[in-house]
Scaffold this active site. Structure first.
Site, PDB file in Angstrom:
ATOM      1  N   ASP A 183     -75.140  35.241 -88.433  1.00 21.50           N
ATOM      2  CA  ASP A 183     -75.985  36.060 -89.301  1.00 21.50           C
ATOM      3  C   ASP A 183     -75.113  36.542 -90.472  1.00 21.50           C
ATOM      4  O   ASP A 183     -73.911  36.247 -90.513  1.00 21.50           O
ATOM      5  CB  ASP A 183     -76.679  37.181 -88.508  1.00 21.50           C
ATOM      6  CG  ASP A 183     -75.744  38.296 -88.094  1.00 21.50           C
ATOM      7  OD1 ASP A 183     -74.519  38.050 -88.027  1.00 21.50           O
ATOM      8  OD2 ASP A 183     -76.220  39.410 -87.838  1.00 21.50           O
ATOM      9  N   ASP A 229     -71.697  38.886 -86.930  1.00 21.73           N
ATOM     10  CA  ASP A 229     -71.475  39.386 -85.565  1.00 21.73           C
ATOM     11  C   ASP A 229     -72.296  38.594 -84.555  1.00 21.73           C
ATOM     12  O   ASP A 229     -71.859  38.381 -83.433  1.00 21.73           O
ATOM     13  CB  ASP A 229     -71.696  40.904 -85.439  1.00 21.73           C
ATOM     14  CG  ASP A 229     -73.055  41.391 -85.889  1.00 21.73           C
ATOM     15  OD1 ASP A 229     -73.844  40.589 -86.447  1.00 21.73           O
ATOM     16  OD2 ASP A 229     -73.338  42.589 -85.684  1.00 21.73           O
ATOM     17  N   SER A 278     -77.023  43.420 -92.103  1.00 17.26           N
ATOM     18  CA  SER A 278     -77.077  42.399 -91.066  1.00 17.26           C
ATOM     19  C   SER A 278     -78.039  41.277 -91.442  1.00 17.26           C
ATOM     20  O   SER A 278     -77.866  40.652 -92.473  1.00 17.26           O
ATOM     21  CB  SER A 278     -77.433  43.045 -89.724  1.00 17.26           C
ATOM     22  OG  SER A 278     -77.245  42.132 -88.675  1.00 17.26           O
ATOM     23  N   ASP A 326     -73.586  39.149 -91.459  1.00 16.92           N
ATOM     24  CA  ASP A 326     -72.344  39.911 -91.246  1.00 16.92           C
ATOM     25  C   ASP A 326     -71.515  39.306 -90.118  1.00 16.92           C
ATOM     26  O   ASP A 326     -70.506  39.883 -89.704  1.00 16.92           O
ATOM     27  CB  ASP A 326     -72.604  41.404 -91.049  1.00 16.92           C
ATOM     28  CG  ASP A 326     -73.416  41.711 -89.811  1.00 16.92           C
ATOM     29  OD1 ASP A 326     -74.315  40.912 -89.468  1.00 16.92           O
ATOM     30  OD2 ASP A 326     -73.163  42.747 -89.159  1.00 16.92           O
TER      31      ASP A 326
END
Ligand code: MG
Length: 460
Positions: free
Chosen positions: A242, A246, A100, A244
């Site tokens: 961010d 999400d 993340s 990733d």
């Protein structure tokens, strides 16, 4: 995260490359997940852009195949993309290789249920037990899993978002939008979505090489270049993802970072214009969403901290929308996890339908000041502090209590919460009120109890 400690939690495994997150650990978790699922099952697997991604993917894949589980490699995709494909391909589980918003030296492995949601706490604990106990169930040559490739994730994701979006209304506006994809998993799919929405995209940090151009967490100090680019390009809005993809944060048309709590609030305000139903969020999220819900005559369900808890509450209560105050928007019609793409489409449609600038839409939502403090404390102390704080507030008019995760006290003018960290010997005290003085006063009242309890513990 400064030290290297292998973290094994409900949200998966995380560690440092060249340190605790070794190929052996990654392979063992692949073996353990295969044992949890059983031979003959199928998982989808995706990764973000981190340079360590291929190494971790290969190790996890080896473990899964050796346990007789088939692996569908999705390539470099977003976290919500993996969740979506887990469900679309009717897989028995999903695996995401990402750390993340953590720095490039870290990577992690996250496991998903067939619905695309993270594992429940009970299943995550079971997986950890299998991993630490061994031995794993390795299969013979005839039963080895099969490795295949699927490259449809981005197309499917864009379709899923567009299916619930008024594409024509957005496209009519010919918006100019700046997106900072922070060299992460959003780099490829975000331009595809913007193209479908007829948006003129200015793409920052759009090279998907995992060499993050700035600190990757989407918070104000890391987004000065985005704010500047919105001004320079006279854009209607700026978005930051961010690594990733999400989480999503929003910059208004004047180049002002309006705060990560506003992503969920703006999306909720948009949803409630046309649909009425329950909303869900966690106990640490701003009460802006409560004001919006009250005005619309709908209920907000509060879940303990952790994305899986919010999703569980949404499913249990039949919520139409939910998310987290850290920039996490969940539209269950697209995918039951936080999704920056769904969030961007909602905010663009909100702008298009109202014809108002983002600064005006944000200003229409009652503002609060949120304070977050933490203090070192013995593990048991937080529960004592919570109990005593509850006694203290019990006699105050209109006080409502939630004890699902520590204590949160909602009062007419604000709220205060106290909870123990799951990972460190720390107590977190948060408060939110209409101004800083009122928020500080709430923190002070709980802090006074904490000092007494911890002082007592320290003397004992
Ligand atoms: Mg993330």
């Amino acid at each position: 995260m400064s030290e290297d400690r292998l973290m094994v939690s409900v949200s998966g495994v995380r560690g440092m490359i060249g340190g605790t997150l070794t190929p052996r650990v990654a392979c063992d978790f692949g073996c353990a997940f295969a044992k949890l699922l059983g031979a003959g099952k199928t998982v989808v697997l995706g990764r973000d852009t981190r340079p360590s991604g291929p190494m971790v993917r290969n190790a996890v894949t080896s473990g899964l195949l050796s346990g007789g589980v088939n692996v569908v490699d999705l390539g470099v995709v977003t976290t919500p993309g993996v969740a979506l494909m887990t469900r679309l391909l009717a897989a028995d589980g999903g695996v995401i290789i990402t750390a993340s918003h953590n720095p490039p030296a870290y990577n992690g492995i996250k496991f998903l249920q067939p619905s695309g949601t993270g594992l429940t706490a009970a299943t995550a604990a079971h997986l950890k037990q299998i991993w630490s106990d061994g031995p794993y169930d390795l299969v013979g040559v005839d039963e080895l899993g099969e490795a295949t490739v699927n490259r449809d994730t981005h197309d499917e994701h864009v379709s899923a978002v567009c299916n619930v979006t008024d594409v024509a209304t957005i496209a009519d506006q010919r918006f100019r939008v700046v997106v900072d994809s922070i060299n992460g998993a959003g780099c490829a799919v975000t331009p595809m979505l913007m193209d479908s929405l007829g948006v003129d995209l200015v793409h920052l940090n759009g090279l998907p090489d995992g060499r993050f151009a700035h600190e990757p967490e989407p918070i104000q100090p890391n987004l000065t270049s985005l704010c500047q680019a919105v001004r320079d390009n006279q854009a209607h809005v700026g978005f930051a993802q961010d690594p990733d993809a999400d989480r999503l944060v929003v910059v208004d048309e004047q180049g002002n970072f309006i705060g990560e709590e506003y992503t969920l609030a703006l999306a909720a305000a948009f949803v409630l214009r046309s649909r009425k139903g329950k909303l869900a969020t966690n106990l640490a999220t701003s009460r802006m969403i409560d004001d919006l819900a009250a005005a619309a005559g709908v209920e907000v369900v509060r879940a303990p901290t952790g994305e899986a808890n919010v999703v569980e509450a949404m499913q249990r209560e039949g919520c139409i929308f939910g998310g987290e105050g850290n920039g996490g928007v969940i539209d269950p019609r697209v995918v039951p996890v936080r999704d920056s793409l769904a969030g961007m489409a909602m905010i663009l449609q909100y702008l298009a339908e109202t014809g108002k600038p983002l600064s005006e839409l944000a200003a229409a939502i009652p503002a609060y000041v949120m304070l977050k403090t933490k203090l070192p404390c013995p593990a048991a102390a937080a529960a004592t502090v919570a109990a005593r704080a509850r006694e203290m507030f019990a006699n105050e008019g209109g006080a409502r209590f939630n004890t699902d995760d520590g204590l949160r006290v909602d009062l007419p003018g604000g709220w205060v919460s106290v909870r123990a960290s799951n990972t460190e010997p720390i107590m977190r005290i948060m408060a939110e009120a209409q101004d800083r003085d009122a928020a500080e006063a709430l923190v002070r009242r709980v802090r006074k109890i904490a000092d007494e309890v911890i002082g007592k513990d320290a003397r004992a």
